[in-house]
Design an enzyme around this catalytic site. Structure first.
Site, short mmCIF file in Angstrom:
data_model
loop_
_atom_site.label_atom_id
_atom_site.label_comp_id
_atom_site.label_asym_id
_atom_site.label_seq_id
_atom_site.Cartn_x
_atom_site.Cartn_y
_atom_site.Cartn_z
CG HIS A 82 -1.82 1.21 1.28
ND1 HIS A 82 -3.03 1.23 0.61
CD2 HIS A 82 -1.69 2.42 1.85
CE1 HIS A 82 -3.60 2.41 0.79
NE2 HIS A 82 -2.80 3.15 1.55
CG ASP A 161 -11.81 4.43 6.28
OD1 ASP A 161 -11.17 5.24 6.96
OD2 ASP A 161 -11.71 4.35 5.04
NE ARG A 168 -9.12 11.32 9.14
CZ ARG A 168 -8.36 10.51 8.39
NH1 ARG A 168 -8.84 9.36 7.95
NH2 ARG A 168 -7.13 10.82 8.09
CB SER A 183 -8.06 5.90 7.57
OG SER A 183 -8.55 5.92 6.27
CE LYS A 187 -9.07 2.73 3.86
NZ LYS A 187 -9.24 4.08 3.37
N1 URA Z 1 -5.55 7.04 2.75
C1 URA Z 1 -6.54 6.52 3.50
O1 URA Z 1 -7.11 5.49 3.17
N2 URA Z 1 -6.87 7.14 4.63
C2 URA Z 1 -6.26 8.28 5.07
O2 URA Z 1 -6.61 8.79 6.12
C3 URA Z 1 -5.24 8.82 4.27
C4 URA Z 1 -4.88 8.17 3.10
#
Ligand code: URA
Length: 435
Positions: A82, A161, A168, A183, A187
């Site tokens: 990621h 999220d 946010r 966050s 995932k």
């Molecule tokens: N990518 C995400 O999935 N969440 C964040 O808070 C920042 C980047």
């Protein structure tokens, strides 16, 4: 439990206990916590921070707020990569099939463009027919065929999220290391993976501008991944100039195809190889980097990595033949150059400004549901450290009938600086965070 007590507790800088965080996340996911209380809690976290334990509990509670992938019946270690987001960052398109060709199962749940950075899903949608909205059964079927899949979060994955991220975004609470950590990692936990390599970007084109800030985010991500039972590590990598020689959607897919065929630009290929090697070692497919590098070489040279990509494209509804011939994907025909202002060496090619130039041409969105133009973008003709003459084209702006060209030209002009002498190029990988 009362939300106001948990907001006050965090406002006073106290740590919450696991049951309190679980209660909050449940209330976020089922909608019983009003936006104003969720937003107040987020702002308290932004100021006061979270302890590592609290971050891990938040991550796990968010991951469990919806459906998780169950990949237990697939053969092979489940491993993902990621990136925290960059400009010209098409590494996912290369690394997922490359690691699949090396024996990993790569269930990559990816995102769309954020700010000036490009999104992997938007890039793949430049391939006509390619579907990123898959059901869990389709994700598994693609993994069985190709060994990798790149798709969006399903409707039912990590709903907490989805809601917190949206809040946010509009309450100035994005820039919090624990909230970014929870966050991203919620995932990844929901993917059901065994191992994860994070590419945390640092520099002009990254959300974290300094290596120190990126290092702090990397340490938080790694600690949280490990607390969640995922073998996790991070590379902190430089994001001052765009990666490779393209920024946009179709042009980046075509460059990723070049990299999979062993003809990619040097920086892109080096980064993809490094990420793939660490994924292979963390997944337990090889014992060390040298053995992993040999496996990567074999997958690229035999064409197996490219075949995996074509299989994934077909399984997700795209026509793989379009990637095997020149002109298969539409690239905008309008071309305007941004030129070097003097003689010397290209000193900077500011990634954020180049990213914003691509957005101005139509590669990005103003509103969340706006369509992007897959055909526009930017070609990088000269890389930082290379010699240039005054008036020499450094960037090509690929536009559709002049749309956004004036704004893109202004941004591209500011992105380019030339100096008389060449400084030593900084390393691509700035740090390797394992604990
Ligand atoms: N990518 C995400 O999935 N969440 C964040 O808070 C920042 C980047």
């Amino acid at each position: 439990m009362r939300a106001v007590d948990l907001i006050r507790k965090k406002r006073e800088g106290q740590a919450l206990v696991e049951t309190e965080i679980e209660w909050l996340v449940r209330a976020v996911a089922d909608g019983s916590l009003p936006d104003y209380q969720a937003a107040a809690w987020l702002m308290a976290v932004l100021w006061r921070g979270l302890e590592p334990d609290e971050t891990a509990w938040l991550t796990l509670a968010m991951a469990r707020s919806g459906e998780c992938l169950d990949l237990a019946d697939l053969e092979g270690p489940r491993v993902d990569k990621h990136s925290t987001g960059g400009v010209g960052d098409k590494t996912s398109l290369v690394v997922a099939p490359l690691v699949a060709a090396c024996g990993g199962i790569v269930p990559m749940i990816s995102g769309r463009g954020l700010g000036h950075t490009g999104g992997t899903l938007d890039k793949l949608e430049a391939i006509p027919g390619f579907r990123v909205r898959l059901t869990p059964d389709e994700v598994k079927a693609t993994l069985r065929r190709a060994g990798c899949v790149i798709a969006g979060q399903t409707e039912r994955m990590v709903p907490a999220d989805r809601r917190l991220y949206a809040l946010r975004d509009v309450t100035a609470t994005i820039e919090s290391v624990p909230l970014i950590t929870a966050s991203i990692m919620s995932k990844k936990v929901a993917e059901g993976i065994d191992a994860l390599v994070l590419d945390v970007k640092a520099g002009r084109g990254a959300f974290m501008k300094t290596a120190a800030d990126a290092g702090r985010l990397a340490a938080s991500l790694v600690a949280t991944g490990r607390a969640a039972g995922i073998r996790t590590e991070a590379l902190v990598t430089r994001m001052d100039a765009p990666i490779g020689r393209t920024v946009g959607h179709a042009v980046e897919v075509l460059e990723a195809v070049d990299a999979l065929r062993g003809r990619g630009p040097e920086d892109l290929s080096a980064l993809c190889r490094r990420l793939a090697e660490r994924m292979i070692v963390l997944a337990g497919l090889e014992a060390d980097d040298a053995a992993a590098a040999r496996r990567v070489d074999a997958a690229l040279e035999s064409g197996r990595a490219f075949e995996r990509f074509l299989t994934m494209v077909e399984a997700q509804g795209g026509d793989p033949r379009l990637l095997e011939r020149a002109g298969g994907l539409e690239v905008a025909q309008g071309v305007a150059a941004a030129e070097a202002p003097g003689d010397g060496v290209l000193a900077t090619l500011d990634a954020e400004l180049v990213g914003r130039a691509a957005l101005a041409l139509g590669a990005g969105r103003d509103l969340a549901d706006d369509p992007v133009d897959p055909a526009v973008g930017v070609r990088v003709l000269v890389r930082p450290g290379e010699p240039v003459r005054a008036g020499q084209p450094v960037l090509e702006l690929l536009h559709r009938d002049g749309r956004g060209l004036d704004a893109a030209r202004a941004l591209a002009g500011k992105a380019i600086t030339v100096e008389e002498t060449q400084a030593a190029p900084p390393a691509l990988v700035l740090d390797h965070v394992t604990a």
